[in-house]
Design a protein around this motif. Structure first.
Motif, PDB file in Angstrom:
ATOM      1  N   SER A 194       0.857  -1.191   0.000  1.00  0.00           N
ATOM      2  CA  SER A 194       0.000   0.000   0.000  1.00  0.00           C
ATOM      3  C   SER A 194       0.889   1.236   0.000  1.00  0.00           C
ATOM      4  CB  SER A 194      -0.895   0.007   1.249  1.00  0.00           C
ATOM      5  OG  SER A 194      -1.761  -1.114   1.240  1.00  0.00           O
ATOM      6  N   GLY A 195       0.670   2.114  -0.946  1.00  0.00           N
ATOM      7  CA  GLY A 195       1.470   3.327  -1.038  1.00  0.00           C
ATOM      8  C   GLY A 195       2.873   3.011  -1.516  1.00  0.00           C
ATOM      9  N   LYS A 238      -5.697   2.357  -8.829  1.00  0.00           N
ATOM     10  CA  LYS A 238      -4.982   2.687  -7.594  1.00  0.00           C
ATOM     11  C   LYS A 238      -3.468   2.595  -7.796  1.00  0.00           C
ATOM     12  CE  LYS A 238      -8.608   1.349  -4.327  1.00  0.00           C
ATOM     13  NZ  LYS A 238      -8.946   0.470  -3.166  1.00  0.00           N
ATOM     14  N   GLN A 243      -1.740   4.817  -5.004  1.00  0.00           N
ATOM     15  CA  GLN A 243      -2.320   4.307  -3.762  1.00  0.00           C
ATOM     16  C   GLN A 243      -1.862   2.871  -3.480  1.00  0.00           C
ATOM     17  OE1 GLN A 243      -6.564   4.755  -3.901  1.00  0.00           O
ATOM     18  NE2 GLN A 243      -6.467   6.945  -4.377  1.00  0.00           N
ATOM     19  N   GLU A 244      -1.586   2.134  -4.517  1.00  0.00           N
ATOM     20  CA  GLU A 244      -1.039   0.790  -4.377  1.00  0.00           C
ATOM     21  C   GLU A 244       0.224   0.680  -5.230  1.00  0.00           C
ATOM     22  OE1 GLU A 244      -5.157  -1.783  -3.629  1.00  0.00           O
ATOM     23  OE2 GLU A 244      -3.967  -2.083  -5.461  1.00  0.00           O
TER      24      GLU A 244
END
Length: 295
Positions: A194-195, A238, A243-244
């Motif tokens: 994530s991120g 994402k 975001q991912e």
């Protein structure tokens, strides 16, 4: 008259005559009162007696005495010799004891010195072997292959009907060494994060797997195109927005010119968004390993 009786008569006559003379000599004269009275009896003067012996007996006796004296002299000499020999044996025994003690001490010292010499020789041989091994390793390190993988771009394909995306890391493999690398392959691990998660990563204990990609030979200074990809479950929007992301860890495996299996440094990194270019890029972490020989 028989002869025996005549002999007896003569003997008796002689005895009587001798007895009378003795009495006359014993009585002093009457007309000589002042004269010294003579002894009652007088004895005849002694005279020397010479024993005459046979010459052969004298020689035998002299020889016997000389032999006896010679035996005494020889016995004394033998006793003196035995005493001297006994003292000599005692002195020799003392010397032998001293020499045995000195010999034992010298043997002990020699044994200790021998062990010290053997230990020092072993240390010198070990140091020489270590020096040869280090020299050999340095020589091999100077000439063997050093392949590296440089990622140029990261591509994310469209999702399929199952909602999966294909993540592809593309770049070039280059051999920076002076000798070829044989049987070049990759061990990789790709995970979704994530991120933009960054940090130092070590591949030990991770679920790395072989890609199945293998280059038979990579010559010195040669470059070839290579890609590492995997189908992952992710939301492509994402991923494109940041975001991912995906985290990649890889290691190159190969065989050098000396026939030894080698591995390249471990490389880990995470995908991110280049705001200026507007595209997904690979951002490597700190390198945590170095080229090592595999068992």
């Amino acid at each position: 008259m028989p002869l025996s009786r005549w002999i007896i008569a003569v003997a008796l006559g002689l005895i009587v005559a001798t007895s009378g003379q003795a009495q006359e000599q014993a009585q002093p004269g009457e007309g000589q009162p002042d004269e010294q009275q003579e002894p009652a009896s007088s004895y005849p003067l002694p005279f020397p007696v010479e024993i005459v012996e046979d010459e052969a007996a004298a020689d035998a006796r002299q020889r016997s005495e000389e032999e006896a004296r010679q035996r005494e002299i020889e016995d004394l000499a033998a006793q003196q010799g035995m005493n001297d020999a006994t003292r000599a044996m005692n002195a020799a025994t003392q010397d032998m004891r001293d020499y045995a003690l000195y010999s034992t001490i010298l043997v002990g010292v020699g044994t200790v010195l021998l062990f010290v010499t053997l230990f020092l020789t072993w240390q010198a041989n070990k140091a020489a072997r270590d020096a040869v091994e280090v020299t050999r390793e340095i020589g091999e390190a100077q000439v063997r292959a050093y392949p590296i993988f440089q990622i140029k771009e990261v591509l994310i394909s469209n999702t399929d009907e199952f909602g999966n995306v294909v993540v592809s890391f593309r770049g070039k493999v280059k051999n920076t060494g002076t000798t070829p690398a044989y049987g070049l392959g990759f061990r990789i691990e790709i995970t979704k994060v994530s991120g933009q998660a960054h940090g130092e990563t070590n591949a030990d204990g991770l679920g790395m797997f072989d890609t199945g990609t293998s280059l038979s030979t990579l010559a010195a200074e040669q470059e070839v195109n290579q890609k590492l990809e995997r189908r992952m479950e992710a939301d492509i929007e994402k991923v494109r927005s940041g975001q991912e992301g995906f985290r990649l860890t890889y290691v190159l495996t190969y065989i050098d010119v000396f026939g030894k299996k080698q591995t390249s440094p471990i490389v880990s990194g995470t995908t991110g968004i280049d705001q200026d270019a507007g595209k997904i890029i690979f951002m490597p972490d700190i390198l945590t390993g170095h080229d090592e020989e595999e068992d």
